[in-house]
Enzyme design. Structure first.
Site, PDB file in Angstrom:
ATOM      1  N   GLN A  13      -3.547   4.849 -10.039  1.00 14.37           N
ATOM      2  CA  GLN A  13      -4.463   4.817  -8.902  1.00 14.37           C
ATOM      3  C   GLN A  13      -3.955   5.768  -7.831  1.00 14.37           C
ATOM      4  OE1 GLN A  13      -5.309   0.828  -7.251  1.00 14.37           O
ATOM      5  NE2 GLN A  13      -4.754   1.695  -5.279  1.00 14.37           N
ATOM      6  N   SER A  32      -3.044   6.436  -1.896  1.00 17.17           N
ATOM      7  CA  SER A  32      -2.176   6.671  -0.738  1.00 17.17           C
ATOM      8  C   SER A  32      -1.787   8.138  -0.610  1.00 17.17           C
ATOM      9  CB  SER A  32      -0.914   5.810  -0.842  1.00 17.17           C
ATOM     10  OG  SER A  32      -1.227   4.441  -0.742  1.00 17.17           O
ATOM     11  N   GLU A  86      -6.636  -4.982  -6.327  1.00 17.50           N
ATOM     12  CA  GLU A  86      -5.227  -4.696  -6.105  1.00 17.50           C
ATOM     13  C   GLU A  86      -4.570  -5.795  -5.278  1.00 17.50           C
ATOM     14  OE1 GLU A  86      -2.447  -1.036  -4.500  1.00 17.50           O
ATOM     15  OE2 GLU A  86      -4.331  -1.428  -3.476  1.00 17.50           O
ATOM     16  N   GLU A 106       0.539  -5.939   8.364  1.00 13.93           N
ATOM     17  CA  GLU A 106      -0.384  -5.820   9.497  1.00 13.93           C
ATOM     18  C   GLU A 106      -1.841  -5.817   9.034  1.00 13.93           C
ATOM     19  OE1 GLU A 106       3.600  -4.531  10.504  1.00 13.93           O
ATOM     20  OE2 GLU A 106       2.232  -3.888   8.915  1.00 13.93           O
TER      21      GLU A 106
END
Length: 404
Positions: free
Chosen positions: A124, A127, A243, A372
């Site tokens: 994948q 990022s 995911e 976060e």
């Protein structure tokens, strides 16, 4: 919340357990990456032959068409026994379902069967150096040519398994004039295509499971596009939800392993470490957290068993489990004292599991959504709090400051 299997689920569990006990080949053999991949592919093929690979996939995808709870049951039973590692989880859990959902008929025919049998591995490619938790900030560009095909340039990072993957799904910026969530397009790519370079990242744990991937004038036919042009964010949500559910289960040594070590490791005063009140206090905290996670997971299982879609509560499991695993590993290495510095896995307690997770567990608090991001999801979608301020929501991507 129902903690018990239905009669149908109990019968399936019994069949799966009997088959696994008769067929499980044991853990990974020693011998490096090649031996690991060979063992994993052989085990995946054996499961596929018996109808236990991708059991929840629709039959027209090549699966068994079972209810989601059956896939959970088989995974639970498989986890009870030593089996080879799983380099297919990203492909089978995230990438290929995306292809099978939004890809064209040719892609569906081409990829379903080989993926189920473990003949091909996927990665994948989301990022980037400047787009980690904020996937919509991707800057890898895909420019369409006069022939309708695309040229991709850019860099991805933290790509698990890219070094041995055959294919991948990639999110690219196709319209920099649109707001960041509206100018993305997803493609599937051949990882051996000209212009794709994979560079493994050496991790402090000693492994190299993550990679940098560079795209230099990579030609991607429009037939490899997944979904509509500039609709890649909506498509990527299918992948991201899978995911975060997959990463939400802690894979480190849990509190029972810590308890086992505390019973065997002597403290400074000659007693076993378990006699230390501070250690007992930590164990109590971890036990309570683990029970909370178990009940959250039971809530998910109940929803699956009833044919319902689990809610955003799975983000709680990931947020708590990742932190607990890191804290537990850190405390374990400190408790082991001189035993904690042994660098031979055969001599270290539990074959060095605590040391390995001490080094790798910080990554769990980033992979699949940072702490976060998960807390924002919990606040907004579970607790109903006001949404986080997003000042760049309606700004053209090209006009967003980069901070450079």
């Amino acid at each position: 919340m129902d903690f018990n299997d239905t009669p149908e689920e109990a019968a399936y569990r019994a069949r799966a357990r009997a088959w696994l006990e008769a067929n499980a080949p044991g853990a990974d053999p020693r011998g490096g990456e090649a031996a690991f991949l060979a063992a994993a592919k052989a085990w995946q093929a054996r499961k596929a032959d018996a109808g236990y690979a991708c059991v929840t996939w629709p039959k027209d995808w090549g699966g068994q068409g079972e209810a989601p709870i059956m896939g959970v049951i088989f995974a639970e039973e498989e986890a009870r026994l030593p089996t080879p590692g799983d380099p297919f989880s990203i492909g089978l859990g995230m990438c290929v379902p995306t292809v099978m959902t939004v890809g064209d008929a040719a892609a569906k025919r081409r990829f379903g069967g080989p993926a189920i049998r473990g003949e091909e591995i996927w990665c994948q490619l989301f990022s980037e150096p400047g787009a980690g938790s904020d996937v919509a900030a991707a800057r890898t560009r895909a420019v369409r040519g006069a022939d309708g095909d695309w040229t991709v340039n850019g860099q991805k990072v933290w790509t698990t398994g890219a070094q041995f993957s055959d294919f991948g799904i990639v999110v690219c910026r196709t319209d920099p004039d649109a707001p960041k969530h509206k100018g993305l397009t997803m493609f599937w790519v051949d990882m051996k295509a000209p212009g794709i370079e994979v560079r493994p990242i050496h991790q402090m744990s000693g492994g190299s499971g993550f990679n940098e991937v560079f795209f230099t004038d990579v030609r991607v036919p429009d037939s490899q596009r997944l979904g509509a042009v500039d609709d890649g964010w909506r498509v990527s949500l299918v992948t991201l939800m899978n995911e975060r559910l997959a990463v939400g289960v802690s894979r480190g040594p849990g509190w029972p392993a810590f308890l086992e070590a505390a019973r065997a490791i002597p403290a400074a005063d000659g007693r076993m470490a378990l006699a230390d009140p501070a250690i007992r206090d930590k164990l109590a905290d971890w036990y309570v957290q683990a029970e909370g996670l178990r009940h959250i997971r039971n809530r998910t299982l109940t929803a699956l068993s009833r044919g319902q879609t689990p809610g955003p509560e799975s983000s709680i499991g990931k947020a708590v489990a990742a932190t607990q695993t890191q804290n537990l590993a850190s405390e374990a290495v400190e408790m082991l004292d001189q035993y904690g510095v042994i660098d031979d896995p055969d001599l270290a307690p539990r074959q060095g599991a605590f040391q390995a997770w001490f080094l790798s567990s910080p990554g769990l608090r980033i992979a699949g959504g940072t702490d976060e991001i998960l807390r924002n999801i919990i606040a907004e979608r579970v607790l109903g709090l006001p949404g986080d301020v997003r000042v760049d929501k309606d700004v053209a991507f090209k006009d967003i400051p980069t901070g450079r």
